[in-house]
Scaffold this motif. Structure first.
Motif, short mmCIF file in Angstrom:
data_model
loop_
_atom_site.label_atom_id
_atom_site.label_comp_id
_atom_site.label_asym_id
_atom_site.label_seq_id
_atom_site.Cartn_x
_atom_site.Cartn_y
_atom_site.Cartn_z
N ARG A 178 -6.68 -0.46 -1.24
CA ARG A 178 -6.08 0.66 -1.97
C ARG A 178 -7.13 1.74 -2.26
O ARG A 178 -6.89 2.92 -2.03
CB ARG A 178 -5.47 0.14 -3.29
CG ARG A 178 -5.03 1.23 -4.23
CD ARG A 178 -4.53 0.63 -5.54
NE ARG A 178 -4.12 1.68 -6.45
CZ ARG A 178 -4.93 2.28 -7.31
NH1 ARG A 178 -6.21 1.92 -7.38
NH2 ARG A 178 -4.49 3.23 -8.10
N LEU A 193 1.82 1.94 -3.49
CA LEU A 193 0.68 2.42 -4.28
C LEU A 193 0.36 3.88 -3.97
O LEU A 193 0.07 4.68 -4.87
CB LEU A 193 -0.55 1.53 -4.02
CG LEU A 193 -0.45 0.09 -4.55
CD1 LEU A 193 -1.58 -0.78 -4.02
CD2 LEU A 193 -0.46 0.09 -6.08
N GLN A 223 0.83 -1.21 0.00
CA GLN A 223 0.00 0.00 0.00
C GLN A 223 0.86 1.26 0.00
O GLN A 223 0.51 2.26 -0.64
CB GLN A 223 -0.96 0.00 1.21
CG GLN A 223 -1.96 -1.16 1.21
CD GLN A 223 -2.91 -1.14 0.01
OE1 GLN A 223 -3.11 -0.11 -0.63
NE2 GLN A 223 -3.49 -2.29 -0.30
N HIS A 241 0.61 7.01 -6.55
CA HIS A 241 -0.57 7.82 -6.80
C HIS A 241 -0.27 9.32 -6.63
O HIS A 241 -0.72 10.14 -7.43
CB HIS A 241 -1.69 7.40 -5.84
CG HIS A 241 -2.97 8.16 -6.00
ND1 HIS A 241 -3.86 7.90 -7.01
CD2 HIS A 241 -3.50 9.20 -5.29
CE1 HIS A 241 -4.90 8.73 -6.91
NE2 HIS A 241 -4.70 9.53 -5.87
N GLN A 277 -6.74 -4.46 -3.74
CA GLN A 277 -7.30 -3.35 -4.53
C GLN A 277 -8.42 -2.62 -3.78
O GLN A 277 -8.60 -1.42 -3.94
CB GLN A 277 -7.81 -3.85 -5.89
CG GLN A 277 -6.69 -4.21 -6.86
CD GLN A 277 -5.68 -3.08 -7.06
OE1 GLN A 277 -5.99 -1.90 -6.92
NE2 GLN A 277 -4.44 -3.44 -7.35
#
Ligand code: AMP
Length: 224
Positions: free
Chosen positions: A179, A19, A16, A23, A176
């Protein structure tokens, strides 16, 4: 966006954290990764910390804090955002990391807690052991790392809750889904963090945060 992550081993903070960093386009500072790189490259620091990692024990605070200071200075030069993954692990590190961040004018906006129970993280870590062969993913060492997490790391979560920056997420679900929930929460906070209202709000928050960490007086005055 400045995020620090608190989670038991196996809850997915590495995944995470990467991610979130991708992002927002910010550096992912993962202390465990940095330490494992030193071990792999057999640097003098790596040789000094290898046994701690193999046993699932915390390496001495100062070693991690020096690494984190260097990474935070680089993060500042790169725009000031970061995802801190793996620190703080205990109260001394929470205080020291806060002081480093305050000195650099980049204290965390969010303390992200990934919540997962021991049975689930143990299952995930044993599955990872089969793939990655990490020296600390054996049943005995996992049990010790979890006990350490509950004893010295989890208690610091309430500090961040008291300061009003805690975001807690159920990390028992698929990657996901977790996330999405994290990014929705963080994206929702972004306008607030960017706004002038946020800079007006921060001084009060930071002063109480400093108090909670035992810092009082003019030194506790917020920076930026
Ligand atoms: P992690 O990848 O976060 O699970 O960390 C792996 C190992 O690196 C831990 O079991 C510790 O031995 C060491 N480590 C990582 N972060 C820290 C930290 N903040 N303080 C002390 N030891 C750490």
């Amino acid at each position: 966006m400045r995020v620090l992550m608190i989670a038991p081993p196996g809850a997915g903070k590495g995944t995470q954290g990467a991610l979130i960093a991708a992002h927002f386009g910010i550096p992912h500072i993962a202390t465990g990764e940095l330490l494992r790189d030193h071990v792999t490259q057999r640097t003098s620091l790596g040789l000094a910390v290898q046994e701690y990692l193999d046993r699932g024990e915390l390496v001495p605070d100062q070693v991690v804090l020096d690494m984190v200071r260097e990474a935070m200075v680089a993060a500042k030069a790169a725009g000031g955002g970061y995802v801190l993954d793996g620190i703080p692990r205990n109260m001394q590190q929470a205080r020291a990391a806060y002081l480093i961040a305050r000195e650099l004018g980049m204290t965390a906006d969010v303390a992200l807690h990934l919540d997962a129970d021991d049975a689930e993280v143990t299952r995930r870590l044993l599955a990872r052991a089969a793939l990655e062969h990490r020296s600390d993913d054996t049943a005995d060492v996992i049990a010790g790392r979890l006990a350490l997490y509950h004893r010295v790391t989890a208690p610091i979560i309430c500090w961040y809750r008291d300061r009003g920056i805690l975001v807690s997420v159920d990390a028992m679900r698929p990657v996901q889904q977790i996330r999405r929930e994290i990014l929705t929460a963080l994206d929702g906070m972004r306008p607030l963090l960017d706004s002038e209202a946020a800079s007006a709000r921060h001084p009060g928050d930071l002063a109480t945060l400093a108090e909670a960490f035992g810092v009082t007086g003019p030194a506790a005055a917020p920076r930026g």
